[in-house]
Design a protein around this motif. Structure first.
Motif, PDB file in Angstrom:
ATOM      1  N   ARG A 251     -48.445 -48.974 -34.205  1.00  0.00           N
ATOM      2  CA  ARG A 251     -48.133 -47.486 -34.242  1.00  0.00           C
ATOM      3  C   ARG A 251     -49.563 -46.822 -34.466  1.00  0.00           C
ATOM      4  O   ARG A 251     -49.291 -45.446 -34.111  1.00  0.00           O
ATOM      5  CB  ARG A 251     -46.928 -48.291 -35.158  1.00  0.00           C
ATOM      6  CG  ARG A 251     -46.537 -46.085 -35.851  1.00  0.00           C
ATOM      7  CD  ARG A 251     -45.053 -45.541 -34.457  1.00  0.00           C
ATOM      8  NE  ARG A 251     -44.980 -44.537 -34.806  1.00  0.00           N
ATOM      9  CZ  ARG A 251     -43.968 -43.585 -34.934  1.00  0.00           C
ATOM     10  NH1 ARG A 251     -43.004 -44.405 -34.846  1.00  0.00           N
ATOM     11  NH2 ARG A 251     -44.031 -42.536 -35.223  1.00  0.00           N
TER      12      ARG A 251
ATOM     13  N   ASP B 152     -51.054 -43.302 -33.564  1.00  0.00           N
ATOM     14  CA  ASP B 152     -50.854 -42.730 -33.797  1.00  0.00           C
ATOM     15  C   ASP B 152     -52.215 -41.388 -34.149  1.00  0.00           C
ATOM     16  O   ASP B 152     -52.775 -40.696 -33.694  1.00  0.00           O
ATOM     17  CB  ASP B 152     -50.481 -42.425 -35.115  1.00  0.00           C
ATOM     18  CG  ASP B 152     -48.958 -42.637 -35.125  1.00  0.00           C
ATOM     19  OD1 ASP B 152     -47.840 -42.005 -34.016  1.00  0.00           O
ATOM     20  OD2 ASP B 152     -48.173 -43.106 -36.212  1.00  0.00           O
TER      21      ASP B 152
ATOM     22  N   VAL C  51     -46.596 -48.812 -25.782  1.00  0.00           N
ATOM     23  CA  VAL C  51     -46.147 -49.711 -26.490  1.00  0.00           C
ATOM     24  C   VAL C  51     -46.416 -51.717 -25.981  1.00  0.00           C
ATOM     25  O   VAL C  51     -47.031 -52.236 -26.348  1.00  0.00           O
ATOM     26  CB  VAL C  51     -44.868 -49.353 -27.413  1.00  0.00           C
ATOM     27  CG1 VAL C  51     -44.473 -50.690 -27.561  1.00  0.00           C
ATOM     28  CG2 VAL C  51     -45.186 -48.445 -27.803  1.00  0.00           C
TER      29      VAL C  51
ATOM     30  N   ARG D 194     -45.105 -43.277 -23.765  1.00  0.00           N
ATOM     31  CA  ARG D 194     -45.324 -44.103 -25.337  1.00  0.00           C
ATOM     32  C   ARG D 194     -44.618 -45.220 -24.884  1.00  0.00           C
ATOM     33  O   ARG D 194     -45.097 -46.574 -25.391  1.00  0.00           O
ATOM     34  CB  ARG D 194     -44.367 -42.877 -26.185  1.00  0.00           C
ATOM     35  CG  ARG D 194     -44.668 -44.262 -27.871  1.00  0.00           C
ATOM     36  CD  ARG D 194     -46.252 -44.424 -28.316  1.00  0.00           C
ATOM     37  NE  ARG D 194     -46.231 -43.074 -28.253  1.00  0.00           N
ATOM     38  CZ  ARG D 194     -47.258 -42.728 -29.386  1.00  0.00           C
ATOM     39  NH1 ARG D 194     -46.922 -42.988 -30.429  1.00  0.00           N
ATOM     40  NH2 ARG D 194     -48.033 -41.577 -29.622  1.00  0.00           N
TER      41      ARG D 194
ATOM     42  N   LEU E 296     -42.035 -48.527 -33.490  1.00  0.00           N
ATOM     43  CA  LEU E 296     -42.597 -48.634 -32.190  1.00  0.00           C
ATOM     44  C   LEU E 296     -42.638 -47.144 -31.998  1.00  0.00           C
ATOM     45  O   LEU E 296     -43.780 -46.681 -31.191  1.00  0.00           O
ATOM     46  CB  LEU E 296     -43.225 -49.291 -31.987  1.00  0.00           C
ATOM     47  CG  LEU E 296     -43.433 -51.084 -32.649  1.00  0.00           C
ATOM     48  CD1 LEU E 296     -43.427 -52.165 -31.670  1.00  0.00           C
ATOM     49  CD2 LEU E 296     -44.232 -50.917 -33.610  1.00  0.00           C
TER      50      LEU E 296
ATOM     51  N   TYR F 235     -38.394 -51.892 -30.131  1.00  0.00           N
ATOM     52  CA  TYR F 235     -38.544 -50.570 -30.759  1.00  0.00           C
ATOM     53  C   TYR F 235     -38.927 -49.410 -31.746  1.00  0.00           C
ATOM     54  O   TYR F 235     -39.659 -49.396 -32.516  1.00  0.00           O
ATOM     55  CB  TYR F 235     -39.663 -49.767 -28.795  1.00  0.00           C
ATOM     56  CG  TYR F 235     -40.292 -50.857 -28.248  1.00  0.00           C
ATOM     57  CD1 TYR F 235     -41.218 -52.404 -28.678  1.00  0.00           C
ATOM     58  CD2 TYR F 235     -40.569 -50.628 -26.736  1.00  0.00           C
ATOM     59  CE1 TYR F 235     -41.155 -53.030 -27.740  1.00  0.00           C
ATOM     60  CE2 TYR F 235     -41.460 -51.239 -26.240  1.00  0.00           C
ATOM     61  CZ  TYR F 235     -41.767 -52.575 -26.262  1.00  0.00           C
ATOM     62  OH  TYR F 235     -42.116 -54.027 -25.612  1.00  0.00           O
TER      63      TYR F 235
END
Length: 112
Positions: free
Chosen positions: A91, A95, A77, A73, A52, A47
């Motif tokens: 990503r 974001d 993911v 996070r 990521l 990651y």
């Protein structure tokens, strides 16, 4: 990117939220964060390589500790990849969601 699942956090005695697991607030090692997120250390490193998840900055003694936000996070993911979201879209999606949350928090604090 293949998804690989580690044993559940409960299998390693990591029940509860990151705050109840790490009450001192020092953060988690990569192995602890990976276990909590349900992935392997190798997947966390992948990651990082794929952009990521940002790698935590080293602390005063050079250890990289994963705080609650970074651990969350990792879970996000893993969940998105497991749901079939292409790695190249993970990503930007996260974001964007962070941006929306920021806007909602800002509008809520303005008294409207």
């Amino acid at each position: 990117m293949p998804t690989r699942h580690a044993p559940s956090p409960r299998a390693h005695g990591l029940e509860g939220s990151p705050e109840t697991i790490d009450p001192a607030g020092r953060g988690f090692t990569i192995g602890q964060a990976a276990t909590f997120a349900g992935v392997t250390v190798a997947m966390v490193q992948l990651y990082h390589q794929d952009g990521l998840v940002d790698e935590p900055h080293p602390d005063g003694v050079g250890c990289r500790r994963y705080r609650s936000a970074e651990t969350l996070r990792l879970v996000q993911v893993r969940t998105l990849l497991g749901a079939g979201v292409p790695p190249t879209e993970v990503r930007p999606l996260l974001d964007y969601l962070d941006h929306v949350a920021h806007l909602l928090n800002a509008s809520g604090s303005s008294g409207h």
